[in-house]
Design a protein around this motif. Structure first.
Motif, short mmCIF file in Angstrom:
data_model
loop_
_atom_site.label_atom_id
_atom_site.label_comp_id
_atom_site.label_asym_id
_atom_site.label_seq_id
_atom_site.Cartn_x
_atom_site.Cartn_y
_atom_site.Cartn_z
N ASP A 107 41.83 42.72 33.57
CA ASP A 107 42.01 44.83 33.98
C ASP A 107 41.82 44.94 33.07
OD1 ASP A 107 43.71 44.08 36.73
OD2 ASP A 107 45.11 43.58 35.48
N PHE A 108 41.85 44.54 32.12
CA PHE A 108 41.36 45.77 30.83
C PHE A 108 41.23 45.04 29.85
CE2 PHE A 108 42.11 48.43 26.82
CZ PHE A 108 42.17 49.31 26.50
N ILE A 109 40.09 45.21 28.94
CA ILE A 109 39.26 44.35 27.40
C ILE A 109 38.74 45.28 26.57
CG2 ILE A 109 37.70 42.71 27.42
CD1 ILE A 109 37.24 41.01 30.09
N GLU A 110 39.03 44.69 25.29
CA GLU A 110 39.90 44.95 23.72
C GLU A 110 38.41 44.82 23.66
OE1 GLU A 110 41.40 46.09 19.78
OE2 GLU A 110 42.22 46.52 21.90
N SER A 152 33.78 48.74 40.48
CA SER A 152 33.93 48.77 38.68
C SER A 152 34.71 49.75 38.60
CB SER A 152 32.68 50.27 38.21
OG SER A 152 32.89 51.53 38.63
N SER A 153 36.37 49.71 39.23
CA SER A 153 37.37 49.86 38.73
C SER A 153 38.42 49.09 37.42
CB SER A 153 38.63 50.32 39.86
OG SER A 153 37.61 51.71 40.03
N SER A 154 37.61 48.24 37.56
CA SER A 154 38.67 46.75 37.28
C SER A 154 37.67 45.55 36.81
CB SER A 154 39.02 46.18 37.87
OG SER A 154 39.98 44.90 37.24
N PRO A 155 37.37 45.49 35.44
CA PRO A 155 38.30 45.45 34.46
C PRO A 155 37.43 46.86 33.79
CG PRO A 155 37.04 43.28 33.53
CD PRO A 155 36.29 44.36 35.01
N VAL A 156 38.63 47.31 33.24
CA VAL A 156 38.07 48.66 32.41
C VAL A 156 37.94 48.12 31.04
CG1 VAL A 156 38.92 51.06 30.80
CG2 VAL A 156 39.36 50.49 33.29
N VAL A 157 37.21 48.47 29.58
CA VAL A 157 36.54 47.50 29.26
C VAL A 157 36.24 48.66 27.61
CG1 VAL A 157 34.35 46.52 27.71
CG2 VAL A 157 35.05 46.14 30.66
N THR A 158 36.26 48.47 26.49
CA THR A 158 37.01 49.75 26.22
C THR A 158 35.57 50.15 25.38
OG1 THR A 158 37.01 48.20 24.00
CG2 THR A 158 38.71 49.14 24.60
N SER A 159 35.17 51.61 25.41
CA SER A 159 33.43 51.50 24.64
C SER A 159 33.36 52.00 23.51
CB SER A 159 33.40 52.94 25.75
OG SER A 159 33.85 53.93 25.54
N GLY A 210 43.26 53.16 41.71
CA GLY A 210 42.17 53.86 42.47
C GLY A 210 41.80 52.58 42.94
N MET A 211 41.78 51.10 42.07
CA MET A 211 40.95 50.02 42.75
C MET A 211 41.77 49.72 43.53
SD MET A 211 38.84 47.52 42.34
CE MET A 211 38.52 46.19 42.61
N ALA A 212 43.78 49.47 43.75
CA ALA A 212 44.36 48.96 44.32
C ALA A 212 43.94 49.39 45.45
CB ALA A 212 46.26 49.02 44.29
N ALA A 213 44.38 50.50 45.93
CA ALA A 213 44.17 51.53 46.89
C ALA A 213 42.70 50.83 47.87
CB ALA A 213 44.05 52.76 47.19
N VAL A 214 42.04 50.64 47.06
CA VAL A 214 40.37 50.17 48.19
C VAL A 214 41.08 48.50 48.46
CG1 VAL A 214 38.12 49.53 47.00
CG2 VAL A 214 38.73 51.84 46.65
N VAL A 215 42.16 48.03 47.22
CA VAL A 215 41.85 46.81 47.57
C VAL A 215 42.57 46.86 48.60
CG1 VAL A 215 42.84 44.32 47.30
CG2 VAL A 215 41.87 45.35 45.53
N ARG A 216 43.84 47.58 48.88
CA ARG A 216 44.68 47.65 50.23
C ARG A 216 43.47 47.58 51.73
NH1 ARG A 216 48.33 50.08 46.21
NH2 ARG A 216 47.09 52.06 47.50
N LYS A 217 42.88 48.14 51.42
CA LYS A 217 42.24 48.60 52.61
C LYS A 217 41.40 47.48 53.10
CE LYS A 217 38.32 51.61 54.00
NZ LYS A 217 38.71 52.25 55.79
N THR A 218 40.93 46.39 51.43
CA THR A 218 39.79 45.70 51.80
C THR A 218 40.64 44.51 52.80
OG1 THR A 218 38.39 46.39 49.78
CG2 THR A 218 38.56 44.05 50.92
N LYS A 219 41.63 44.68 52.50
CA LYS A 219 42.70 43.25 53.01
C LYS A 219 42.45 43.54 54.47
CE LYS A 219 44.98 41.78 49.56
NZ LYS A 219 46.35 41.65 48.08
N LYS A 220 42.53 44.73 54.97
CA LYS A 220 43.05 45.46 56.83
C LYS A 220 41.31 44.86 57.34
CE LYS A 220 46.63 48.59 55.48
NZ LYS A 220 47.51 49.93 55.40
N ASP A 221 40.76 45.26 56.27
CA ASP A 221 39.29 45.38 56.77
C ASP A 221 38.53 43.96 55.96
OD1 ASP A 221 36.79 45.97 58.25
OD2 ASP A 221 36.39 48.26 56.67
N VAL A 222 38.97 43.37 57.07
CA VAL A 222 38.40 42.07 56.38
C VAL A 222 36.33 42.14 56.55
CG1 VAL A 222 37.81 39.69 56.46
CG2 VAL A 222 40.48 40.67 57.10
N GLY A 223 35.94 41.61 54.80
CA GLY A 223 34.35 41.27 55.10
C GLY A 223 33.57 42.73 55.01
#
Length: 643
Positions: free
Chosen positions: A524-527, A180-187, A78-91
């Motif tokens: 991306d992930f923190i234990e 908030s998709s990255s990083p995922v922090v263990t709970s 999900g985060m990767a998809a948002v980042v790809r959109k962001t790179k196309k829509d600067v700002g």
């Protein structure tokens, strides 16, 4: 289990004490296998406390691991998809203030999505939350006639919202996922979760919603296996249509941490009683938590009674003691030797990994434990992965291997240890141990003019090479640097907890800079675990100074934790989850049912599916200020407040 084995069967120099039936140890000596010790503990708990079922923690750990890994992969995509959109829509930016109430002025709503993630809230049960909304007081005269202070007055309204149990659906909103998709922090560490909820509300959306193994165990017993338990009870008592109400199941968890007692009291892990009384009573997933040291106390007391009763028999006393009899146990040896001797006289309950239609072979107790060491990473292909019992729950280790295969089709062989590296104060890394576990890092004084490794923090990275292949090592091809695609870390100890929170605060979420938030320099992930060295050094673990006459020295602590780690290595590969068609263990049956076409399985939609999100995931809260968490606003009379 590893800490109990260490205390009973290993001396301080690392050698083993007094047993020849083992699978590990040094100096030519061996300690009993973990299965043997667990089998004796199961029998003891049944005979002393009438336990009808004992579950190996590594069995329910599978549920937490597989849900954590699936959740991470979903959020990463999900985060990767948002980042790809962001790179196309600067700002592109996300204004968090525009998400949530948006002109409703705190009016009542029937869905949690009407409230921003920053809204303070109090859990009433797994399906009910009270949100505390502050809004301007429009009846105080307005204008400038209020003298300044009066103009800033506001009122607080408590709005109770009913919702589906489990994962907070607000996390799936694009605006929240974007930042908030990255990083995922263990709970799974309740101490860390409590600290975040009270002091770092911006981190709450980053927390993995997968329940801890302890909470998964309560869900498994009280909500997933209840029908099987009813069947067992019916057959054992030769009765038909026997049922086991959830309220009749008493779930006791034995944990290495005192804070697990706080976790057990979370209302998010309590369900409406369902008795139709409408009195608001809830039934918790976990009824009682004992620490490892408290289990040792129970064993010591039983060993003392056993020793005293044996003495009475030897001296001609008639019969064994009964309840209420006075016994002279004060002078009896209740140390490790006595407990070890006592356990060796207790019968061993043989484990099983499935719900048999008969009761356990010894004393009527069922011991559920994993029977092999593979975890299926994909229910469709049947591919499996091995879980190493390392770290604190093996979250980082397992999820990294899982994500590498699931997201990038990069398979890491079971026999290949991950190249964990130590993280230093200055941000550089040093090579870690050749062991697959993150190397323990002792805190040292910083050298003048430089920085050195100082804490339990380690990282591992998966790189995409210029030729589109993947590697665990940063290989430079034709002068082109590799690109990190997965970056995982472990952070143990409160100093590292603060460091993680500090770095999360610099990721650019506040300004909505999504691309910066997903920069390769971040994890991306923190234990995360609050205790130095993780759960092996939990506050509920056994200290060798049984009488508590003095505090453990740092050297003794490192020695004890090192011995615990050696026992964990001897335990080795014990975890098993297999979602293939041939699997029939408890965890696989929960996902797949009795057959591949069984649509009645409690988790039939699979890992991180709709049912799993309700049963095996939970939610977290921005803890309100003290003045808002008591009294009429919170719906709790001040006299009834639990401090």
């Amino acid at each position: 289990l590893s800490d109990l084995i260490r205390h009973l069967y290993m001396s301080r120099d690392g050698s083993s004490n007094g047993s020849s039936n083992g699978s590990g140890g040094s100096g030519g000596k061996q300690f009993p296998s973990p299965d043997e010790v667990l089998g004796r503990i199961a029998t003891f708990l049944h005979e002393e406390f009438h336990a009808s079922m004992v579950i190996d923690g590594t069995l329910v750990q599978q549920l937490s691991l597989i849900e954590s890994a699936e959740e991470f992969c979903t959020r990463y995509n999900g985060m990767a998809a948002v980042v790809r959109k962001t790179k196309k829509d600067v700002g592109m930016a996300v204004d968090m203030d525009d998400y949530g109430v948006n002109g409703r002025n705190g009016s009542a709503s029937n869905t949690t999505t009407d409230f921003p993630m920053s809204t303070p809230s109090i859990a009433l049960s797994s399906t009910e939350t009270r949100f505390l909304i502050q809004k301007p007081d429009t009846d105080n005269g307005g204008g400038n006639g209020g003298g300044g202070i009066g103009n800033s007055k506001s009122t607080t309204e408590g709005i109770v919202v009913q919702h589906e149990p489990g994962r907070d659906t607000r996390l799936d909103q694009p605006e929240i996922m974007a930042t908030s998709s990255s990083p995922v922090v263990t709970s799974s560490c309740p101490g860390f979760v409590c600290y975040v909820e009270k002091t770092a509300p911006a981190v709450i959306p980053h927390l993995s919603t997968a329940k801890s193994p302890m909470a998964c165990s309560g869900t498994l017993v009280k909500h997933i296996m209840a029908s099987s338990l009813s069947s067992l009870q019916s057959q054992s008592r030769n009765r038909e249509n026997a049922t086991v109400p959830v309220a009749k199941i008493y779930h006791v968890a034995i944990m290495p941490c005192h804070d697990k007692k706080l976790e057990a009291g979370r209302k998010d892990l309590a369900w409406e009683s369902g008795d139709g009384g409408g009195d608001g009573d809830t039934e918790p997933d976990v009824d009682l938590v004992l620490t490892t040291s408290e289990l040792l106390t129970l064993l010591s007391d039983a060993a003392a009674v056993d020793s005293a009763s044996s003495s009475n028999v030897e001296t001609g006393s008639i019969g064994l003691p009964s309840v209420g009899d006075e016994m002279d146990v004060d002078n009896k040896n209740t140390g490790a030797d006595a407990v070890r001797s006592f356990l060796e006289r207790v019968a061993i309950t043989e484990p099983t990994d499935r719900m048999e239609n008969t009761l356990g072979a010894t004393g009527g107790v069922i011991l559920l434990a994993p029977m092999d060491s593979t975890v299926a990473a994909d229910s469709a292909t049947g591919q499996t992965e091995t879980v190493r019992m390392i770290g604190s729950g093996a979250y980082a280790e397992f999820c990294f291997r899982y994500a590498a295969r699931r997201l990038f089709e990069y398979n890491i062989a079971d026999e290949t240890p991950l190249p964990w590296k130590r993280v230093t104060r200055g941000g550089t890394v040093q090579e870690g141990s050749t062991n697959s576990a993150p190397a323990p890092i002792r805190r040292r004084r910083a050298a003048r003019g430089g920085s050195v490794a100082h804490s339990d923090m380690a990282e591992v990275v998966l790189y995409r090479l210029p030729d589109d292949s993947f590697s665990l090592q940063p290989q430079v091809l034709d002068g082109i640097q590799p690109q990190p695609v997965l970056k995982f870390a472990t952070a143990y100890g409160f100093k590292n907890v603060q460091l993680v929170l500090m770095k999360l605060g610099k990721r650019g979420e506040a300004s909505g800079d999504i691309a910066a938030a997903h920069s390769p320099e971040y994890y991306d992930f923190i234990e995360v675990m609050a205790c130095p060295s993780g759960c092996l050094n939990g506050g509920g673990q056994i200290r060798d100074d049984e009488k508590g006459a003095r505090r453990e020295t740092p050297v003794e602590t490192r020695q004890r934790v090192g011995q615990n780690r050696s026992v964990m290595n001897a335990i080795g590969l014990r975890t098993s989850v297999d979602h293939s068609a041939s699997a029939s263990n408890v965890v696989s049956t929960a996902y797949r049912g009795e057959s591949e076409s069984d649509k009645q399985a409690p988790l039939s939609s699979g890992p991180f599916g709709s049912e799993a999100r309700k049963l095996l995931h939970t939610r977290f809260h921005v803890v309100p200020k003290l003045e808002l968490s008591t009294g009429a606003t919170a719906g709790v009379a001040i006299d009834d407040t639990v401090w």
